[in-house]
Design a protein around this motif. Structure first.
Motif, PDB file in Angstrom:
ATOM      1  N   SER A 268      37.355 -22.717 -15.486  1.00 54.59           N
ATOM      2  CA  SER A 268      38.385 -21.766 -15.044  1.00 54.59           C
ATOM      3  C   SER A 268      38.002 -21.150 -13.693  1.00 54.59           C
ATOM      4  N   LEU A 269      36.699 -21.017 -13.448  1.00 57.86           N
ATOM      5  CA  LEU A 269      36.241 -20.393 -12.201  1.00 57.86           C
ATOM      6  C   LEU A 269      35.941 -21.397 -11.092  1.00 57.86           C
ATOM      7  N   ARG A 270      35.654 -22.624 -11.463  1.00 57.18           N
ATOM      8  CA  ARG A 270      35.156 -23.575 -10.457  1.00 57.18           C
ATOM      9  C   ARG A 270      36.095 -24.736 -10.205  1.00 57.18           C
ATOM     10  N   THR A 271      37.365 -24.587 -10.614  1.00 57.56           N
ATOM     11  CA  THR A 271      38.384 -25.568 -10.235  1.00 57.56           C
ATOM     12  C   THR A 271      39.546 -24.798  -9.612  1.00 57.56           C
TER      13      THR A 271
ATOM     14  N   ALA B 139      23.793 -21.861 -11.504  1.00 61.83           N
ATOM     15  CA  ALA B 139      22.859 -21.000 -12.229  1.00 61.83           C
ATOM     16  C   ALA B 139      23.422 -19.593 -12.441  1.00 61.83           C
ATOM     17  N   LYS B 140      24.478 -19.250 -11.698  1.00 62.47           N
ATOM     18  CA  LYS B 140      25.107 -17.948 -11.912  1.00 62.47           C
ATOM     19  C   LYS B 140      25.815 -17.875 -13.263  1.00 62.47           C
ATOM     20  N   HIS B 141      26.102 -19.040 -13.835  1.00 62.35           N
ATOM     21  CA  HIS B 141      26.790 -19.070 -15.138  1.00 62.35           C
ATOM     22  C   HIS B 141      25.732 -18.939 -16.229  1.00 62.35           C
ATOM     23  N   ARG B 142      25.691 -17.774 -16.858  1.00 68.22           N
ATOM     24  CA  ARG B 142      24.546 -17.434 -17.711  1.00 68.22           C
ATOM     25  C   ARG B 142      24.525 -18.172 -19.027  1.00 68.22           C
ATOM     26  N   HIS B 143      25.635 -18.805 -19.394  1.00 60.17           N
ATOM     27  CA  HIS B 143      25.622 -19.580 -20.638  1.00 60.17           C
ATOM     28  C   HIS B 143      25.362 -21.053 -20.358  1.00 60.17           C
ATOM     29  N   THR B 144      24.544 -21.320 -19.354  1.00 66.85           N
ATOM     30  CA  THR B 144      24.094 -22.689 -19.092  1.00 66.85           C
ATOM     31  C   THR B 144      22.583 -22.720 -19.275  1.00 66.85           C
TER      32      THR B 144
ATOM     33  N   THR C 247      43.664 -17.757 -10.473  1.00 67.59           N
ATOM     34  CA  THR C 247      43.576 -18.529  -9.237  1.00 67.59           C
ATOM     35  C   THR C 247      42.184 -18.320  -8.681  1.00 67.59           C
ATOM     36  N   SER C 248      41.382 -19.365  -8.704  1.00 70.35           N
ATOM     37  CA  SER C 248      40.030 -19.253  -8.180  1.00 70.35           C
ATOM     38  C   SER C 248      39.918 -20.069  -6.893  1.00 70.35           C
ATOM     39  N   HIS C 249      38.925 -19.736  -6.094  1.00 70.15           N
ATOM     40  CA  HIS C 249      38.729 -20.432  -4.816  1.00 70.15           C
ATOM     41  C   HIS C 249      37.296 -20.936  -4.728  1.00 70.15           C
ATOM     42  N   PRO C 250      36.936 -21.895  -5.566  1.00 64.72           N
ATOM     43  CA  PRO C 250      35.547 -22.369  -5.563  1.00 64.72           C
ATOM     44  C   PRO C 250      35.233 -23.188  -4.312  1.00 64.72           C
ATOM     45  N   GLN C 251      33.957 -23.252  -3.997  1.00 66.31           N
ATOM     46  CA  GLN C 251      33.542 -24.125  -2.894  1.00 66.31           C
ATOM     47  C   GLN C 251      33.760 -25.584  -3.317  1.00 66.31           C
TER      48      GLN C 251
ATOM     49  N   MET D 263      34.593 -24.355 -20.549  1.00 72.06           N
ATOM     50  CA  MET D 263      35.953 -23.963 -20.157  1.00 72.06           C
ATOM     51  C   MET D 263      35.922 -22.756 -19.219  1.00 72.06           C
ATOM     52  N   HIS D 264      35.004 -21.830 -19.477  1.00 70.78           N
ATOM     53  CA  HIS D 264      34.881 -20.678 -18.578  1.00 70.78           C
ATOM     54  C   HIS D 264      34.435 -21.140 -17.185  1.00 70.78           C
ATOM     55  N   PHE D 265      33.478 -22.052 -17.167  1.00 73.47           N
ATOM     56  CA  PHE D 265      33.005 -22.615 -15.898  1.00 73.47           C
ATOM     57  C   PHE D 265      34.168 -23.289 -15.155  1.00 73.47           C
TER      58      PHE D 265
HETATM   59  C1  LIG Z   1      35.001 -18.264  -6.111  1.00 75.62           C
HETATM   60  C2  LIG Z   1      33.728 -17.576  -6.516  1.00 75.62           C
HETATM   61  C3  LIG Z   1      33.034 -16.818  -5.600  1.00 75.62           C
HETATM   62  C4  LIG Z   1      31.833 -16.172  -5.983  1.00 75.62           C
HETATM   63  N1  LIG Z   1      31.169 -15.425  -5.046  1.00 75.62           N
HETATM   64  C5  LIG Z   1      30.023 -14.801  -5.406  1.00 75.62           C
HETATM   65  C6  LIG Z   1      29.296 -13.988  -4.483  1.00 75.62           C
HETATM   66  O1  LIG Z   1      29.690 -13.829  -3.355  1.00 75.62           O
HETATM   67  N2  LIG Z   1      28.139 -13.409  -4.889  1.00 75.62           N
HETATM   68  C7  LIG Z   1      27.671 -13.558  -6.172  1.00 75.62           C
HETATM   69  O2  LIG Z   1      26.627 -12.998  -6.513  1.00 75.62           O
HETATM   70  N3  LIG Z   1      28.339 -14.297  -7.069  1.00 75.62           N
HETATM   71  C8  LIG Z   1      29.487 -14.922  -6.721  1.00 75.62           C
HETATM   72  N4  LIG Z   1      30.145 -15.697  -7.641  1.00 75.62           N
HETATM   73  C9  LIG Z   1      29.595 -15.832  -8.979  1.00 75.62           C
HETATM   74  C10 LIG Z   1      30.279 -14.868  -9.954  1.00 75.62           C
HETATM   75  O3  LIG Z   1      30.089 -13.528  -9.578  1.00 75.62           O
HETATM   76  C11 LIG Z   1      29.713 -15.077 -11.348  1.00 75.62           C
HETATM   77  O4  LIG Z   1      28.319 -14.782 -11.353  1.00 75.62           O
HETATM   78  C12 LIG Z   1      29.908 -16.488 -11.852  1.00 75.62           C
HETATM   79  O5  LIG Z   1      31.223 -16.944 -11.561  1.00 75.62           O
HETATM   80  C13 LIG Z   1      29.684 -16.518 -13.355  1.00 75.62           C
HETATM   81  O6  LIG Z   1      30.756 -15.822 -13.955  1.00 75.62           O
HETATM   82  P1  LIG Z   1      30.612 -15.111 -15.371  1.00 75.62           P
HETATM   83  O7  LIG Z   1      29.656 -13.993 -15.279  1.00 75.62           O
HETATM   84  O8  LIG Z   1      32.009 -14.786 -15.817  1.00 75.62           O
HETATM   85  O9  LIG Z   1      30.089 -16.327 -16.246  1.00 75.62           O
HETATM   86  P2  LIG Z   1      28.881 -16.472 -17.252  1.00 75.62           P
HETATM   87  O10 LIG Z   1      27.623 -15.924 -16.682  1.00 75.62           O
HETATM   88  O11 LIG Z   1      28.922 -17.913 -17.651  1.00 75.62           O
HETATM   89  O12 LIG Z   1      29.299 -15.584 -18.459  1.00 75.62           O
HETATM   90  C14 LIG Z   1      30.443 -15.941 -19.246  1.00 75.62           C
HETATM   91  C15 LIG Z   1      31.020 -14.684 -19.848  1.00 75.62           C
HETATM   92  O13 LIG Z   1      30.066 -14.129 -20.745  1.00 75.62           O
HETATM   93  C16 LIG Z   1      30.150 -12.709 -20.681  1.00 75.62           C
HETATM   94  N5  LIG Z   1      28.853 -12.181 -20.230  1.00 75.62           N
HETATM   95  C17 LIG Z   1      27.795 -12.895 -19.773  1.00 75.62           C
HETATM   96  N6  LIG Z   1      26.757 -12.099 -19.488  1.00 75.62           N
HETATM   97  C18 LIG Z   1      27.172 -10.844 -19.749  1.00 75.62           C
HETATM   98  C19 LIG Z   1      26.582  -9.576 -19.623  1.00 75.62           C
HETATM   99  N7  LIG Z   1      25.353  -9.387 -19.170  1.00 75.62           N
HETATM  100  N8  LIG Z   1      27.309  -8.499 -19.979  1.00 75.62           N
HETATM  101  C20 LIG Z   1      28.558  -8.618 -20.463  1.00 75.62           C
HETATM  102  N9  LIG Z   1      29.212  -9.806 -20.588  1.00 75.62           N
HETATM  103  C21 LIG Z   1      28.518 -10.896 -20.230  1.00 75.62           C
HETATM  104  C22 LIG Z   1      31.290 -12.357 -19.713  1.00 75.62           C
HETATM  105  O14 LIG Z   1      32.492 -12.233 -20.434  1.00 75.62           O
HETATM  106  C23 LIG Z   1      31.337 -13.591 -18.841  1.00 75.62           C
HETATM  107  O15 LIG Z   1      32.597 -13.798 -18.224  1.00 75.62           O
HETATM  108  C24 LIG Z   1      31.338 -16.325  -7.286  1.00 75.62           C
HETATM  109  C25 LIG Z   1      32.061 -17.082  -8.204  1.00 75.62           C
HETATM  110  C26 LIG Z   1      33.226 -17.703  -7.846  1.00 75.62           C
HETATM  111  C27 LIG Z   1      33.990 -18.534  -8.863  1.00 75.62           C
END
Ligand SMILES: Cc1cc2nc3c(=O)[nH]c(=O)nc-3n(C[C@H](O)[C@H](O)[C@H](O)COP(=O)(O)OP(=O)(O)OC[C@H]3O[C@@H](n4cnc5c(N)ncnc54)[C@H](O)[C@@H]3O)c2cc1C
Length: 236
Positions: free
Chosen positions: A187-190, A81-86, A199-203, A183-185
């Motif tokens: 790149s971060l989760r593999t 759910a942290k990936h905002r484009h889902t 180089t990412s370190h996903p769970q 692809m963004h997902f």
């Molecule tokens: C190994 C790992 C450890 C992590 N640990 C933590 C942690 O400890 N705590 C935690 O809270 N999260 C953690 N996360 C989650 C991380 O911080 C991101 O929330 C998550 O990976 C989504 O990344 P994103 O924002 O690039 O992707 P998305 O939300 O999918 O967004 C994709 C892209 O769209 C653009 N975008 C989206 N929304 C905006 C915006 N509002 N403004 C500008 N550009 C935007 C950016 O270019 C972004 O890269 C972790 C992630 C990983 C992979």
């Protein structure tokens, strides 16, 4: 309601729906010159998709998308759910009684964290650590499930009773994302590809979900997936 707690260490990633193919990505890009790319042979199509990926023309990739049915521990859905484009439609613990299915890692899952934030390494763990992990996880899961049932039986609302269940309980959801977001997902989760730019370190468990999604991406958009690999596994 069942009493029997069961355990899983896997995830389910099932393709529910898919829209678009490599040709559609090209057609969307060619819109700028009022062409379709329908006359291109496969080498020209691959070359053009490589050009889009290399030059980071990302929008054409957004016109292809997939919907996946996912079963995973709650903590994994939380990470997704942290990936905002889902777009996520999740099973509700407010409107239905949850099921007693909890996460329990297999013996080959690394148990011990070493290193520092941002550069953790995970190691196998000793036999004693494994026994501690299994005993504590199963005892806590079973106690939590009994507490949940006791509260429901006493008339406590599902939305409150669920608080005791923890993040290892399994949930399910339909998750839709377009190919660029996919692809963004990925790149971060593999991990583990030395040719990847990042180089990412996903769970481990969200990486299982990512592996499942990547297999569908590669099957549905082979030229797009090949370009993703070629240009360092970074979203265009
Ligand atoms: C190994 C790992 C450890 C992590 N640990 C933590 C942690 O400890 N705590 C935690 O809270 N999260 C953690 N996360 C989650 C991380 O911080 C991101 O929330 C998550 O990976 C989504 O990344 P994103 O924002 O690039 O992707 P998305 O939300 O999918 O967004 C994709 C892209 O769209 C653009 N975008 C989206 N929304 C905006 C915006 N509002 N403004 C500008 N550009 C935007 C950016 O270019 C972004 O890269 C972790 C992630 C990983 C992979």
């Amino acid at each position: 309601m069942t009493d029997a707690v069961t355990y899983r260490s896997d995830v389910t990633v099932r393709l529910d729906d898919w829209m678009g193919d490599d040709a559609k990505v090209i057609r969307m890009a060619k819109a700028s010159i009022k062409r379709t790319g329908g006359d291109m042979d496969s080498a020209a199509r691959e070359g053009f998709i490589n050009f889009l990926a290399r030059e980071r023309h990302g929008v054409p990739f957004e016109h292809a998308y997939g919907t996946f049915y996912i079963e995973a521990p709650l903590r994994v859905l939380r990470q997704m759910a942290k990936h905002r484009h889902t777009s996520i439609s999740e099973w509700s613990g407010r409107y239905s009684v949850l099921e007693p299915v909890f996460f329990l890692a297999d013996r080959d899952r690394h148990l011990v964290q070493a290193g520092k934030p941002g550069a953790y390494r995970f190691q196998p763990g000793s036999a004693d650590q494994w026994l501690t992990y299994v005993w504590q996880t199963t005892a806590a899961s079973e106690y939590a499930w009994r507490s949940y049932q006791a509260m429901l039986n006493a008339g406590i609302a599902r939305e409150l009773a669920r608080d005791v269940l923890g993040v290892g309980i399994y949930t399910s959801a339909y998750v839709t994302l377009n190919a660029r977001a996919m692809m963004h997902f990925l790149s971060l989760r593999t991990s583990g590809r030395d040719y990847a730019t990042l180089t990412s370190h996903p769970q481990a468990e969200i990486e299982l979900v990512a592996d499942g999604i990547e297999a569908h991406l590669a099957a549905k958009l082979p030229a797009v997936h090949a370009a993703f690999e070629k240009y360092g596994r970074v979203a265009p």
